[in-house]
Design an enzyme around this catalytic site. Structure first.
Site, PDB file in Angstrom:
ATOM      1  N   GLY A  77     -17.643  38.611 -19.004  1.00 49.05           N
ATOM      2  CA  GLY A  77     -16.883  39.845 -19.180  1.00 49.05           C
ATOM      3  C   GLY A  77     -17.030  40.421 -20.583  1.00 49.05           C
ATOM      4  O   GLY A  77     -17.176  41.628 -20.762  1.00 49.05           O
ATOM      5  N   GLN A 194     -10.369  41.030 -13.886  1.00 45.49           N
ATOM      6  CA  GLN A 194      -9.225  40.459 -13.164  1.00 45.49           C
ATOM      7  C   GLN A 194      -9.111  41.029 -11.757  1.00 45.49           C
ATOM      8  O   GLN A 194      -8.488  40.433 -10.883  1.00 45.49           O
ATOM      9  CB  GLN A 194      -7.920  40.724 -13.925  1.00 45.49           C
ATOM     10  CG  GLN A 194      -7.795  39.990 -15.239  1.00 45.49           C
ATOM     11  CD  GLN A 194      -7.638  38.484 -15.064  1.00 45.49           C
ATOM     12  OE1 GLN A 194      -7.171  37.992 -14.046  1.00 45.49           O
ATOM     13  NE2 GLN A 194      -8.053  37.750 -16.087  1.00 45.49           N
ATOM     14  N   GLY A 215     -17.849  35.927 -13.551  1.00 44.53           N
ATOM     15  CA  GLY A 215     -17.811  34.918 -12.495  1.00 44.53           C
ATOM     16  C   GLY A 215     -16.662  33.931 -12.646  1.00 44.53           C
ATOM     17  O   GLY A 215     -16.094  33.462 -11.659  1.00 44.53           O
ATOM     18  N   THR A 252     -34.096  35.163 -20.589  1.00 44.89           N
ATOM     19  CA  THR A 252     -34.425  34.592 -19.286  1.00 44.89           C
ATOM     20  C   THR A 252     -33.196  34.612 -18.387  1.00 44.89           C
ATOM     21  O   THR A 252     -32.104  34.227 -18.807  1.00 44.89           O
ATOM     22  CB  THR A 252     -34.920  33.138 -19.450  1.00 44.89           C
ATOM     23  OG1 THR A 252     -36.018  33.144 -20.355  1.00 44.89           O
ATOM     24  CG2 THR A 252     -35.340  32.547 -18.116  1.00 44.89           C
ATOM     25  N   CYS A 339      -6.958  34.071 -24.541  1.00 42.23           N
ATOM     26  CA  CYS A 339      -7.883  34.326 -25.642  1.00 42.23           C
ATOM     27  C   CYS A 339      -7.126  34.456 -26.946  1.00 42.23           C
ATOM     28  O   CYS A 339      -7.639  34.184 -28.009  1.00 42.23           O
ATOM     29  CB  CYS A 339      -8.670  35.599 -25.385  1.00 42.23           C
ATOM     30  SG  CYS A 339      -8.989  35.874 -23.657  1.00 42.23           S
TER      31      CYS A 339
HETATM   32  C1  LIG Z   1     -11.504  37.076 -19.032  1.00 42.52           C
HETATM   33  C2  LIG Z   1     -11.608  38.529 -19.271  1.00 42.52           C
HETATM   34  C3  LIG Z   1     -12.627  39.058 -20.085  1.00 42.52           C
HETATM   35  C4  LIG Z   1     -13.611  38.172 -20.815  1.00 42.52           C
HETATM   36  O1  LIG Z   1     -14.500  37.585 -19.927  1.00 42.52           O
HETATM   37  P1  LIG Z   1     -15.440  36.362 -20.371  1.00 42.52           P
HETATM   38  O2  LIG Z   1     -16.231  36.068 -19.139  1.00 42.52           O
HETATM   39  O3  LIG Z   1     -14.535  35.266 -20.801  1.00 42.52           O
HETATM   40  O4  LIG Z   1     -16.298  36.844 -21.479  1.00 42.52           O
HETATM   41  C5  LIG Z   1     -12.679  40.409 -20.242  1.00 42.52           C
HETATM   42  N1  LIG Z   1     -11.777  41.221 -19.649  1.00 42.52           N
HETATM   43  C6  LIG Z   1     -10.796  40.753 -18.873  1.00 42.52           C
HETATM   44  C7  LIG Z   1      -9.846  41.710 -18.228  1.00 42.52           C
HETATM   45  C8  LIG Z   1     -10.668  39.405 -18.649  1.00 42.52           C
HETATM   46  O5  LIG Z   1      -9.681  38.933 -17.894  1.00 42.52           O
END
Ligand SMILES: *Cc1c(COP(=O)(O)O)cnc(C)c1O
Length: 404
Positions: A77, A194, A215, A252, A339
């Site tokens: 994400g 989400q 994922g 890759t 986070c």
């Molecule tokens: C978890 C999350 C992210 C970050 O995704 P990662 O795969 O940990 O980099 C970004 N946006 C939202 C809304 C999330 O819940």
């Protein structure tokens, strides 16, 4: 955290990470040690791997009602959000100072790059506040558009309070604006990390130009994700190199990861309605049980929220302390966003709802998932009350208000 008594493990932190589904793992395994060749290689074993990546790309694009060449695979994400923001700002024709519109409840993966660019004087930024219920008004977003607006980024569903944003409404209003002004700008990006497990991802209904998915939040592998980039959208790469992913994301391909992401998304798509219904019943049961605790309030709209999210504040306690006591009872939940949980600052999302610092400090997020049962919900409700009562007795917040 004594080991003497057997505790019941209850995982209620699915918004931070989901377990990898066994079927997803099974689909991924051959791509680690059997079909391992580089999908860009021209020999037949490489082409074999490439074929599977192409199939995954096609399967995912069907779920999004998009084209296969609109999928850019990333490492998650955060990377998808960064690519959308940095890539668009780099590529679009520059007005004197490009203007970006976002919301106050975005994930740090969107807010941080934007506020950084603003601090450096590279963009002008408008941050739209949500309603007290945690919903951003489509009308307010579109009214904030100026001649120099190049990008709008509003998340599909919030990671802390689960509120669902009116993405389709913003998208439709934006189409109207663009046709009236005969302009391709501003582009519209949504962070759907989400939302992907529960909401409709049809990009034609949402009218988005860019959409981030990962994922690790949908029972797929962590470290995988994608950015949907609508055909014709001007975007530059952030990571340059071998030119994979149409030159937009060199490196890759993570073949097992891409296969896993595709399998996870297909499974989520197949079980979306049934699982949402099941979780809504459990979510509401948890809300009902926890709301009986005096001086508590649910954060965010009660219905217009993800089926798996409960975010609740208890006055006069510290969420972090409550979380640790729950952990000792085998219950995994979170405070603020995972986070940001290394800092003790109250969550920017809860504060954006206009609640007091005190209420923001006492907030807890329970995020349900496929493994959650009624017995889990009842266990959490049962354990919560004595913890809140005990913390209130010793709370410095209730004794010393001098710092307010
Ligand atoms: C978890 C999350 C992210 C970050 O995704 P990662 O795969 O940990 O980099 C970004 N946006 C939202 C809304 C999330 O819940």
């Amino acid at each position: 955290m004594t080991k003497a008594k057997k505790i019941r493990p209850v995982y209620m932190d699915h918004a931070a990470a989901t377990p990898l589904d066994a079927k997803v793992l099974k689909a991924m395994l051959p791509f680690f040690d059997k079909t391992y060749a580089n999908p860009s290689s021209l020999h037949s074993v490489g082409q074999e791997a490439g074929k599977h990546v192409a199939v995954a790309r096609k399967e995912i694009s069907a779920i999004l009602n998009a084209h296969a060449d609109e999928m850019i695979f990333t490492s998650g994400g955060t990377e998808s959000d960064s690519l959308a923001i940095t890539g668009v700002l780099e590529a679009v024709p520059k007005p004197q100072l490009p203007h970006v519109i976002t919301s106050a409840i975005e994930h740090p993966a969107v807010l941080e790059p934007l506020t950084d660019l603003e601090r450096k004087g590279k963009i002008e930024l408008t941050v739209i506040k949500p309603s007290k219920q945690g919903i951003v008004s489509a009308q307010e977003v579109v009214s904030a558009i100026k001649p120099n607006t190049v990008l709008i980024s509003v998340m599909y569903a919030n990671n802390e309070i689960g509120t669902i944003q009116p993405i389709g409404d913003i998208g439709r209003a934006l189409l109207k604006y663009r046709s009236e002004h005969k302009s391709a700008l501003p582009y519209f990006h949504t962070d759907a990390c989400q939302a992907a497990g529960y909401l409709d991802l049809n990009v034609e209904k949402l009218h988005v130009d860019l959409m981030s998915i990962n994922g690790g939040k949908i029972y797929g592998p962590k470290g995988t994700g994608l950015l949907f980039v609508r055909r014709g959208t001007k975007i530059a790469p952030v990571q340059r190199g071998g030119g994979q992913e149409r030159g937009l994301r060199s490196g890759t391909e993570n073949v097992p990861g891409i296969i896993g992401l595709s399998k996870a998304l297909s499974m989520a798509d197949g079980s979306r309605e049934k699982e949402s219904k099941r979780l809504i019943a459990l979510r509401d049961r948890l809300v009902e049980g926890l709301s009986k605790i005096p001086k508590s309030r649910v954060n965010g709209h009660l219905e217009n929220r993800l089926p798996n999210n409960v975010n609740i504040s208890f006055m006069d306690i510290e969420g972090e302390a409550a979380m640790l006591y729950l952990d000792a009872k085998g219950i995994a939940c979170s405070t603020g966003s995972a986070c940001a949980s290394s800092s003790l600052d109250p969550s920017h999302v809860i504060l954006a709802l206009g609640v007091s610092y005190e209420a923001a400090h006492g907030s807890l997020r329970f995020s349900l998932g496929r493994s959650t049962t009624r017995a889990d919900v009842d266990y959490v409700v049962r354990e919560m009350l004595p913890i809140v009562e005990m913390l209130r007795k010793i709370s410095p917040v209730s004794l010393d208000m001098s710092h307010f």
